[in-house]
Design an enzyme around this catalytic site. Structure first.
Site, PDB file in Angstrom:
ATOM      1  N   ASP A 145       0.847  -1.185   0.000  1.00 60.41           N
ATOM      2  CA  ASP A 145       0.000   0.000   0.000  1.00 60.41           C
ATOM      3  C   ASP A 145       0.888   1.243   0.000  1.00 60.41           C
ATOM      4  O   ASP A 145       2.004   1.206  -0.536  1.00 60.41           O
ATOM      5  CB  ASP A 145      -0.938  -0.035   1.217  1.00 60.41           C
ATOM      6  CG  ASP A 145      -2.289   0.605   0.939  1.00 60.41           C
ATOM      7  OD1 ASP A 145      -2.316   1.828   0.730  1.00 60.41           O
ATOM      8  OD2 ASP A 145      -3.308  -0.107   0.947  1.00 60.41           O
ATOM      9  N   HIS A 202      -3.885   6.070   3.288  1.00 59.68           N
ATOM     10  CA  HIS A 202      -4.546   4.849   2.824  1.00 59.68           C
ATOM     11  C   HIS A 202      -3.921   3.593   3.435  1.00 59.68           C
ATOM     12  O   HIS A 202      -4.624   2.694   3.916  1.00 59.68           O
ATOM     13  CB  HIS A 202      -4.463   4.807   1.296  1.00 59.68           C
ATOM     14  CG  HIS A 202      -5.301   3.764   0.632  1.00 59.68           C
ATOM     15  ND1 HIS A 202      -4.901   2.457   0.505  1.00 59.68           N
ATOM     16  CD2 HIS A 202      -6.522   3.844   0.037  1.00 59.68           C
ATOM     17  CE1 HIS A 202      -5.832   1.778  -0.151  1.00 59.68           C
ATOM     18  NE2 HIS A 202      -6.825   2.595  -0.442  1.00 59.68           N
ATOM     19  N   SER A 529     -11.021  -0.974  -1.166  1.00 51.30           N
ATOM     20  CA  SER A 529      -9.766  -0.915  -0.398  1.00 51.30           C
ATOM     21  C   SER A 529     -10.006  -1.215   1.073  1.00 51.30           C
ATOM     22  O   SER A 529      -9.122  -1.707   1.768  1.00 51.30           O
ATOM     23  CB  SER A 529      -9.140   0.476  -0.507  1.00 51.30           C
ATOM     24  OG  SER A 529      -8.422   0.626  -1.694  1.00 51.30           O
TER      25      SER A 529
END
Length: 741
Positions: A145, A202, A529
């Site tokens: 990520d 994220h 996600s």
């Protein structure tokens, strides 16, 4: 416009990596055959490096000191025989003439697919799967990520044991002091990106969703308040930073997967992807194949391109492909118009000082000087009339929801109503806005616009009700969640499963004030996600409880025990609040506790992928790309896609009957008997032989045969769905059936 943006991204990435150089080179991923001989196992890495370098152009005199020369970036030895290198198109053309060359393609830039959930999933302390798996103790989850914010309390190692002895990974880039028994590895690809620190948020969010520790008092602006915890709170985390603000290069993704295999991870979690492509040229499919072969389960997001048909990404059968759905929690906000009509939406904004009085409404599209002002992009709201008004903003235009609110605030607006796309249906987002704002459906947004057009004095007020529990429609498939059928392999039902992915609260870097405009250490965001790391965590729990299970066995347990009804005991709905298609939910919504005791599993033998890939009509070289060895499909008895020993069925049915077999393994009671139940798709006859399976010992295997045929005089066409279910005194093992007529 999108094409220009991609070019711009590629250009900027190149400039970031080599800031002082002029270049006509780009990054290529190159596949080659294995060298004819190796000196020894110990020198394999060195020999491969020399072999790979032999494909590069010989050193050439540079006409300028600022001119970039061809060079090797990554050497792969697990995910493929090949490398990534900086090359020109002409140099690649010359390389193709060399013996041992297989294939080359320019790297793609992939994108990220961007509290209450554990209770909603039925995970409770000291009972059930959390107890049986010891909260995922001893399992290592590798997260590819945007990095991690290591100082977040979710990554404290309080109560964590040391990593298992098999762990070979490390913490790079002066990150050693940041690592502990929870965060046991942190690497970066490419190294030019500097540090594994998460500059986006994220990666921190997804990592804590999968395996964050218990943190009390987690909330955003007081919303969704409670104890935040990952699905597998005692699992270890290994972080592989492959994304930055410009995207995620597939050369770096392959390099990270290559290293993660050697590091010793048990689960790989990838909340990123791109559009579909054949498996032999799909970097994630290539890396996942090698990882799965080594016993590593790979969990990937299905993509955020829903509800478009055949938009699903990461659809290889050796990948667990995860779609997104809602929780039973809403973070409610309402807008009341001057005509007394009230519309509900969602928002994570909350301020005790916010005025609940009526303000004028402003629609920037009505008197726009900028072409995309209706999207409320930065610098587009130049009309002084915005000041003191609640502004209507359409979703899209390349601007984030938070950025739209900032643009409204900068222009003097006092509030914002975000209007979703028509295809989002009833899916709404609860974002941590920088000013009083809320998200409404497209239908309600059009009613608000109609009201504005009906009167010259159009006013509204926004109020925030906070966290509300008990939505009986939950789980609802998110409008953005990508759908099947798979383009790369229509005979495999995708997505496999859905899980929580809408308005998910998880860890957030405290340094990300420019995003939330708050010092909150948590944030609420949505996407597949978010659903992917939930399933990665569930897989870690199952791996801890059943350490001998293969990735296919874990996936089967998750799929065959999924539920297909909502809290009201009605079929799961999609974003239109109509029954969801099988290509939206796959096997259904994950049920972790039942997955821990599935009764029977469909364990896909790895050797079956060869006849499956040959059955896709790939060339020998294309199949060999995946298997990393020479293949002759003419010597292989290929199988149809639907013959793969998969826990679901996806079939295109013509006039002739189709017959398939499945083999199940008993992992429940040693002595047990299962009877089949069939719910046939409309217009289709499904027969199963035998109709009873009797087991006398654990791990015993039984094979059954399924025949699909059109019913007499059936005029049904399109997609129809049903299921078959094997039931014993204790277990129910369900396989969904999707048929295209």
């Amino acid at each position: 416009m999108k094409f220009l943006n991609i070019l711009l991204v590629l250009f900027i990435v190149g400039c970031m990596s080599w800031p002082s150089m002029q270049s006509n080179l780009e990054t290529y991923i190159v596949q080659v055959e294995s060298p004819e001989s190796q000196i020894s196992t110990q020198s394999m890495s060195m020999d491969l490096e020399s072999w790979y370098n032999s494909f590069l152009p010989k050193s050439i005199a540079s006409t300028s000191s600022n001119e970039e020369v061809p060079r090797l970036i990554y050497s792969y030895h697990n995910v493929m025989k090949g490398f990534a290198a900086r090359l020109s198109a002409e140099q690649v053309k010359e390389m193709k003439k060399k013996s041992g060359f297989v294939n080359a393609w320019p790297e793609r830039i992939l994108s990220l697919h961007t509290t209450r959930t554990q209770s909603f999933l039925g995970l409770k302390q000291n009972i059930g799967l959390w107890r049986d798996s010891n909260y995922g103790k001893g399992v290592i989850i590798g997260v590819l990520d945007s990095g991690i914010f290591p100082d977040h309390p979710s990554f404290s190692d309080r109560g964590m044991p040391p990593p298992p002895a098999k762990w070979k990974g490390k913490c790079e880039s002066n990150f050693t002091t940041k690592c502990n028994n929870k965060l046991i590895g942190a690497r970066i690809f490419p190294k030019e990106n500097g540090s594994p620190i998460d500059d986006d948020g994220h990666g921190t969010h997804t990592a804590s969703t999968a395996a964050g520790g218990f943190v009390k008092g987690a909330n955003v602006y007081g919303n969704a308040n409670g104890t935040a915890v990952g699905v597998a709170p005692l699992a270890h985390l290994a972080i592989y930073k492959v994304c930055d603000s410009f995207g995620c290069s597939d050369s770096g993704i392959l390099a990270a997967m290559d290293v993660a295999i050697d590091d010793g991870v048990d689960i790989l979690s990838l909340s990123l992807g791109s559009s579909t492509s054949p498996f032999y040229s799909d970097s994630i499919a290539l890396g996942a194949y090698s990882a799965t072969q080594r016993g590593i389960l790979v969990s990937c997001s299905a993509g955020n391109s829903g509800p478009s048909e055949s938009s699903v990404a990461n659809e290889a059968p050796w990948i667990l492909t995860v779609g997104a759905s809602t929780l039973d929690r809403k973070i409610k906000a309402t807008v009341q118009l001057g005509n007394k009509k009230v519309f509900e939406g969602e928002s994570a904004f909350h301020s005790k000082s916010f005025s609940t009085k009526f303000f004028p409404l402003f629609d920037p599209s009505l008197n726009a000087s900028e072409s995309d002002s209706s999207y409320c992009g930065s610098g587009t709201l130049t009309d002084g009339a915005v000041k003191g008004k609640i502004v209507l903003c359409m979703i899209g235009g390349g601007y984030t929801r938070i950025a739209k609110g900032q643009a409204v605030k900068d222009a003097g607006g006092v509030g914002m109503i975000l209007i979703n796309r028509v295809e989002d249906g009833f899916t709404t987002s609860a974002d941590a806005h920088v000013l009083p704002a809320m998200d409404v459906t497209y239908e309600d947004g059009m009613k608000i616009i109609d009201y504005m057009n009906s009167t010259k004095k159009h006013v509204a007020r926004i109020t925030f009700q906070g966290t509300i529990f008990g939505d009986k429609n939950a789980p609802v498939v998110a409008g953005f969640s990508s759908r099947g059928p798979s383009i790369a392999s229509r005979g495999i039902l995708k997505p496999d499963i859905i899980g929580p992915g809408v308005n998910i609260l998880a860890a957030w870097p405290t340094s990300m004030e420019n995003y939330t405009k708050t010092k909150s250490t948590f944030n609420i965001i949505s996407g597949t996600s978010m659903s992917c790391p939930h399933l990665s965590g569930v897989a870690a729990l199952l791996k801890s409880a059943h350490p001998t299970w293969s990735p296919a066995a874990i996936k089967s347990a998750i799929m065959t025990t999924a539920y297909t009804v909502n809290l009201a005991n009605n079929p799961i709905l999609d974003e239109t609040l109509l029954p969801a298609s099988i290509f939206a939910i796959g096997a259904g919504h994950v049920n972790p506790s039942r997955a821990n005791d599935p009764g029977l599993i469909y364990d896909t033998p790895f050797k079956d992928y060869l006849p499956y890939l040959c059955g896709l009509n790939y060339t020998n070289r294309e199949v060999g790309n995946l298997l990393q060895r020479k293949v002759d499909c003419s010597e292989v008895k290929s199988i149809p896609e639907a013959q793969l020993n998969y826990p679901s069925f996806s079939i295109t049915l013509g006039e002739n009957p189709q017959i398939y077999t499945r083999t199940v393994t008993n992992v429940g009671e040693a002595k047990s008997s299962y009877i089949v139940e069939i719910v046939s798709p409309q217009g289709v006859s499904v027969t199963i032989k035998p109709s009873t399976l009797k087991f006398s010992k654990m791990n015993e295997k039984k094979t059954y045969q399924v025949t699909f045929s059109r019913t007499a005089n059936s005029s049904t066409s399109g997609v129809v769905q049903g299921f078959l279910k094997w039931t014993s005194n204790r277990h129910s093992v369900r396989s969904p059936i999707a048929i295209v007529l």
